[in-house]
Write a protein that holds these residues in place. Sequence first.
Motif, PDB file in Angstrom:
ATOM      1  N   GLY A  50      48.266  29.372   7.470  1.00 35.15           N
ATOM      2  CA  GLY A  50      48.088  27.953   7.778  1.00 35.15           C
ATOM      3  C   GLY A  50      47.191  27.670   8.959  1.00 35.15           C
ATOM      4  O   GLY A  50      46.862  26.505   9.218  1.00 35.15           O
ATOM      5  N   LEU A  51      46.779  28.715   9.683  1.00 32.51           N
ATOM      6  CA  LEU A  51      45.864  28.500  10.803  1.00 32.51           C
ATOM      7  C   LEU A  51      44.457  28.244  10.284  1.00 32.51           C
ATOM      8  O   LEU A  51      43.986  28.943   9.378  1.00 32.51           O
ATOM      9  N   ASP A  52      43.776  27.280  10.872  1.00 33.24           N
ATOM     10  CA  ASP A  52      42.430  26.903  10.445  1.00 33.24           C
ATOM     11  C   ASP A  52      41.561  26.727  11.694  1.00 33.24           C
ATOM     12  O   ASP A  52      41.837  25.852  12.523  1.00 33.24           O
ATOM     13  N   PRO A  53      40.511  27.551  11.864  1.00 31.85           N
ATOM     14  CA  PRO A  53      39.684  27.443  13.067  1.00 31.85           C
ATOM     15  C   PRO A  53      38.947  26.121  13.199  1.00 31.85           C
ATOM     16  O   PRO A  53      38.502  25.759  14.292  1.00 31.85           O
ATOM     17  N   VAL A  58      44.273  27.550  19.346  1.00 32.24           N
ATOM     18  CA  VAL A  58      45.459  28.399  19.428  1.00 32.24           C
ATOM     19  C   VAL A  58      45.882  28.597  20.877  1.00 32.24           C
ATOM     20  O   VAL A  58      45.055  28.868  21.750  1.00 32.24           O
ATOM     21  N   PHE A  59      47.182  28.461  21.103  1.00 32.83           N
ATOM     22  CA  PHE A  59      47.770  28.794  22.399  1.00 32.83           C
ATOM     23  C   PHE A  59      48.904  29.779  22.129  1.00 32.83           C
ATOM     24  O   PHE A  59      49.938  29.414  21.583  1.00 32.83           O
ATOM     25  N   LEU A  75      41.991  39.378  16.291  1.00 36.85           N
ATOM     26  CA  LEU A  75      42.072  38.654  15.021  1.00 36.85           C
ATOM     27  C   LEU A  75      41.592  37.211  15.174  1.00 36.85           C
ATOM     28  O   LEU A  75      40.919  36.684  14.291  1.00 36.85           O
ATOM     29  N   LEU A  76      41.927  36.597  16.296  1.00 40.86           N
ATOM     30  CA  LEU A  76      41.475  35.227  16.536  1.00 40.86           C
ATOM     31  C   LEU A  76      39.957  35.169  16.691  1.00 40.86           C
ATOM     32  O   LEU A  76      39.299  34.261  16.175  1.00 40.86           O
ATOM     33  N   ASP A  77      39.404  36.150  17.391  1.00 37.82           N
ATOM     34  CA  ASP A  77      37.939  36.208  17.530  1.00 37.82           C
ATOM     35  C   ASP A  77      37.279  36.363  16.167  1.00 37.82           C
ATOM     36  O   ASP A  77      36.295  35.678  15.852  1.00 37.82           O
ATOM     37  N   ALA A  78      37.802  37.292  15.362  1.00 32.32           N
ATOM     38  CA  ALA A  78      37.215  37.541  14.037  1.00 32.32           C
ATOM     39  C   ALA A  78      37.320  36.309  13.150  1.00 32.32           C
ATOM     40  O   ALA A  78      36.456  36.071  12.299  1.00 32.32           O
ATOM     41  N   GLY A  79      38.365  35.507  13.362  1.00 31.67           N
ATOM     42  CA  GLY A  79      38.560  34.306  12.546  1.00 31.67           C
ATOM     43  C   GLY A  79      37.817  33.091  13.056  1.00 31.67           C
ATOM     44  O   GLY A  79      37.881  32.023  12.444  1.00 31.67           O
ATOM     45  N   GLY A  85      43.516  31.397  27.162  1.00 37.46           N
ATOM     46  CA  GLY A  85      43.812  32.662  27.816  1.00 37.46           C
ATOM     47  C   GLY A  85      42.703  33.674  27.701  1.00 37.46           C
ATOM     48  O   GLY A  85      41.594  33.387  27.235  1.00 37.46           O
ATOM     49  N   CYS A  86      43.017  34.888  28.146  1.00 37.02           N
ATOM     50  CA  CYS A  86      42.022  35.960  28.195  1.00 37.02           C
ATOM     51  C   CYS A  86      41.549  36.364  26.806  1.00 37.02           C
ATOM     52  O   CYS A  86      42.298  36.284  25.829  1.00 37.02           O
ATOM     53  N   ASP A  87      40.285  36.809  26.738  1.00 40.15           N
ATOM     54  CA  ASP A  87      39.759  37.288  25.467  1.00 40.15           C
ATOM     55  C   ASP A  87      40.308  38.688  25.176  1.00 40.15           C
ATOM     56  O   ASP A  87      41.096  39.248  25.952  1.00 40.15           O
ATOM     57  N   ALA A  88      39.903  39.264  24.046  1.00 37.27           N
ATOM     58  CA  ALA A  88      40.464  40.538  23.607  1.00 37.27           C
ATOM     59  C   ALA A  88      40.185  41.662  24.604  1.00 37.27           C
ATOM     60  O   ALA A  88      41.063  42.481  24.887  1.00 37.27           O
TER      61      ALA A  88
END
Length: 309
Positions: A50-53, A58-59, A75-79, A85-88
């Motif tokens: 259900g997440l849609d960029p 996202v928090f 996964l968030l970066d790839a999506g 917050g901090c990146d991967a």
Amino acid sequence: MSSPIIAVLAGGTSPEREVSLGSGRAVAQAMACSHLTRLFTVDHDALPEGLDPARHVVFSTLHGVFGEDGGMQRLLDAGGFSYGGCDAKASDLCFDKWRTRLSVSAMGVPVAPGRHFLAAGKPTAAALATELGQQVVLKPNRQGSSVGLQIVSSQVGLEIALGGIRAGDWVAERRILGREITVGLLRGRAMGIVEVVPKSGVYDYSSKYTKGLTEYLAPARLSDEMATRVRATAETAFAACGCRDYARIDFMISQEGELYLLEINTLPGMKDTSLLPMSARCVGLDFVALCRELVAPAVERFQPAAARP
């Protein structure tokens, strides 16, 4: 430009799942005061359905493995998601206690004498006592919320503790006796300093999450000189590890008045009574205002559907 929905992630698969669920519920309620908000429960090491960029910022309030170690962030970066917050890369670095030590010490931030070892090649108790003394802190290198933390005060205690280590990589540090403090950072700037006073003398998992076992002094009773040093050191450590948006950094002040970094928490506890909100209240930010400020940089980075290629 359309406003995004704040997708709060909670739960996860680490030993800190229950703590995360509490953080997520508190944050979702606070975020709803200023944003459309939806709480997602994470049950697997994957993005929840259900997440849609194009609609969601996202928090995450996930703690521990997969939550703080860069797994979810990758996964968030790839999506293509905007997230707080901090990146991967920074998440992975700060979750690794030994690499964090190396990164901050290279920028002049003091850390306690210590060593890193694998269970398969663990040192003898005699060797560790010779190197670090008999008062030693043992902790898993990649784990959160003091999971697996052991504090020993004799060579016999070291032998017993090391005998129980059969897997993983570990950090051993000389125990610094003194005052434990923590400071929250928002957009890289230090907020209020909180002193943590566990009744047992050790701020372990039980002291963190059992009501009444720890006293908190917010703000900490420090001289202006020490408070300035703590804030400056926290900001240096934040930058040294490539952090963004926010974090919480823990320190010890020794009995001799020396400052030592303990660790950097990139996704700290986020209930109203947690340490980061305590730090924020010291500078006039209540929990609702803090949550709004924490997600603000991610909202600024968000590209609505109409602006996407």
